[in-house]
Design an enzyme around this catalytic site. Structure first.
Site, PDB file in Angstrom:
ATOM      1  N   LYS A  52       0.846  -1.208   0.000  1.00  0.00           N
ATOM      2  CA  LYS A  52       0.000   0.000   0.000  1.00  0.00           C
ATOM      3  C   LYS A  52       0.877   1.252   0.000  1.00  0.00           C
ATOM      4  O   LYS A  52       0.574   2.238  -0.676  1.00  0.00           O
ATOM      5  CB  LYS A  52      -0.939  -0.003   1.210  1.00  0.00           C
ATOM      6  CG  LYS A  52      -2.044  -1.057   1.121  1.00  0.00           C
ATOM      7  CD  LYS A  52      -2.806  -1.184   2.442  1.00  0.00           C
ATOM      8  CE  LYS A  52      -3.754  -2.372   2.434  1.00  0.00           C
ATOM      9  NZ  LYS A  52      -4.377  -2.620   3.740  1.00  0.00           N
ATOM     10  N   GLN A  96      -3.872  -1.157  10.162  1.00  0.00           N
ATOM     11  CA  GLN A  96      -3.828  -2.462   9.494  1.00  0.00           C
ATOM     12  C   GLN A  96      -4.371  -3.547  10.424  1.00  0.00           C
ATOM     13  O   GLN A  96      -3.926  -3.674  11.567  1.00  0.00           O
ATOM     14  CB  GLN A  96      -2.376  -2.770   9.065  1.00  0.00           C
ATOM     15  CG  GLN A  96      -2.228  -4.066   8.291  1.00  0.00           C
ATOM     16  CD  GLN A  96      -2.974  -4.058   6.952  1.00  0.00           C
ATOM     17  OE1 GLN A  96      -2.928  -3.098   6.195  1.00  0.00           O
ATOM     18  NE2 GLN A  96      -3.679  -5.136   6.656  1.00  0.00           N
ATOM     19  N   ASP A 119     -10.377   3.479   5.172  1.00  0.00           N
ATOM     20  CA  ASP A 119     -10.782   2.078   5.026  1.00  0.00           C
ATOM     21  C   ASP A 119     -12.311   1.947   5.028  1.00  0.00           C
ATOM     22  O   ASP A 119     -12.847   0.880   4.761  1.00  0.00           O
ATOM     23  CB  ASP A 119     -10.190   1.236   6.172  1.00  0.00           C
ATOM     24  CG  ASP A 119      -9.207   0.197   5.667  1.00  0.00           C
ATOM     25  OD1 ASP A 119      -9.123   0.014   4.438  1.00  0.00           O
ATOM     26  OD2 ASP A 119      -8.528  -0.429   6.493  1.00  0.00           O
TER      27      ASP A 119
END
Ligand code: NDP
Length: 281
Positions: A52, A96, A119
Site C-alpha cells: 500500500k 492495518q 478504510d
C-alpha cells in the site's frame, strides 16, 4: 467463452487517473497524506502495508508509517489515533488489521475521525453506506463493484450471491450490490443449501476465507464470479476461495487470484485518500 477480468490492469488505469488528479491538487497546494498504523510483526500485515505504501509513492500520496509493538495498550493506540486525527498533514488513517487480542478492534476503528477513515470501516461511514448517503466506503467492496462494472454486465435485476458477511467485505459488498438494484442473497457459515444459493447466482462474490472452497459445478453457467479470497498454498502459490480451474469453465467472467480483487482494493484506498484530502483541505 470465459473472460478473465484483469484487475491488475484496471487498477493500473485507476492509479494513473489518481496520479493526474494528485498533480492537480498539489498545484493548488493540497498534498494528500496517509498514515499507516502497523501493530506487531504479522508477516502478512507487513506485506500489505509495504504494498500500500509503494502504491502511495507511485501516485504521489505522502505516506507515513507508525509501527507499534504487539504489546501496545489500547490507551496508547487510542492516543496515537487521536494525535493523527488532529494532524492536518494526515488526510487518511489506516489501522492495518488484524490487531492483537488485547485490543478491541471496533473501538479503535470508531476512534478514527470518520473524515480520515479511508478504510471506510467507521460506524458512521458504515451507517452512511447502509443509508446510501455520501461517505468513505470500504475499499475491497468498491473494488468488487468496479470489477463487475468493467465486464459491462448490468447488475440491476440480477441475482447476486455474496458468500461471507464480514464487516470488511461481505456485508458492505452486499449493500453496494443492493444499491445497484441486484437481488442479493448473503450466505455465511450457518447458511443451509449453500450450493443451491450459488447455483441461482448471476453474480457470485466469494469472500469466505477458505481456499478453493467453491467448485466450478456449483456455479451457474455464464455467471460473473468475483473471488475475494487470498490464500498462500504450501507450494508458495496464491489461490482464492473458488477453485479457479473448474470455476473458469462455468463463468462468463471471473477474477483471477492473484491479479483480481487485490490490486483493486489498493486502488480504492488511494481513491479514498484523495477524496478525503479534497473534502478536508
Ligand atoms: P472473515 O473470516 O471475516 O469472514 C468470512 C465469512 O465467510 C464469514 O461471514 C463466514 O460466516 C463465512 N463463511 C465461513 N465459512 C463458510 C462456509 N463454509 N460457508 C459459507 N460461508 C462461510 O473473512 P473476510 O471477509 O475478512 O475475508 C474473506 C477472504 O477475503 C479472506 O480470504 C481474506 O484473506 C480475503 N480478503 C481479500 C482482500 C483483498 O483485497 N483481495 C481484502 C480483504 C479480505 P460467519 O459470519 O457465519 O462466520
Amino acid at each position: 467463452m470465459t473472460t478473465i477480468i484483469d484487475g491488475k490492469s484496471l487498477a493500473e488505469k485507476i492509479r494513473s487517473q489518481i496520479a493526474q488528479e494528485i498533480s492537480q491538487l498539489k498545484a493548488k497546494g493540497v498534498y494528500p497524506g496517509l498514515t499507516f498504523i502497523l501493530v506487531g510483526e504479522n508477516p502478512a500485515s507487513q506485506i500489505y502495508v509495504k504494498n500500500k505504501k509503494a502504491a502511495c509513492d507511485e501516485v504521489g500520496i505522502e505516506n507515513f508509517l507508525e509501527k507499534l509493538p504487539a504489546t501496545v495498550s489500547e490507551k496508547n493506540l487510542l492516543a496515537k489515533i487521536e494525535a493523527l486525527n488532529k494532524n492536518p498533514k494526515v488526510h487518511g488513517i489506516l489501522v492495518q488489521l488484524p490487531l492483537p487480542k488485547q485490543i478491541d478492534t471496533k473501538k479503535m476503528l470508531a476512534a478514527i475521525s470518520p473524515k480520515k477513515d479511508v478504510d471506510g470501516l467507521h460506524p458512521e461511514n458504515m451507517g452512511k453506506l447502509a443509508l446510501k448517503l455520501p461517505g468513505l466506503k470500504p475499499c475491497t467492496p468498491q473494488g468488487v463493484i468496479a470489477l463487475i462494472e468493467s465486464t459491462g454486465v448490468s447488475v440491476a435485476g440480477k441475482n447476486a450471491c455474496v458468500v461471507g458477511r464480514s464487516d470488511i467485505v461481505g456485508l458492505p459488498t452486499a449493500l453496494l450490490l443492493l444499491h445497484q438494484n441486484a437481488t442479493v442473497t448473503i450466505c455465511h457459515s450457518r447458511t443451509k443449501d449453500l450450493k443451491e444459493k450459488i447455483a441461482a447466482a448471476d453474480i457470485l462474490i466469494a469472500a469466505i476465507g477458505k481456499e478453493k472452497f467453491i467448485q466450478g459445478d456449483w456455479i451457474k453457467k455464464g455467471a460473473v464470479v468475483i473471488d475475494v479470497g487470498i490464500h498462500r498454498l504450501a507450494n508458495g502459490k496464491i489461490c482464492g476461495d473458488c477453485d479457479f480451474e473448474t470455476a473458469s469453465q462455468r463463468a462468463a467472467f471471473i477474477t483471477p487470484v492473484p491479479g483480481g480483487v487485490g490490486p483493486m482494493t489498493i486502488a480504492m484506498l488511494l481513491k479514498n485518500t484523495v477524496h478525503a484530502a479534497k473534502e478536508n483541505s
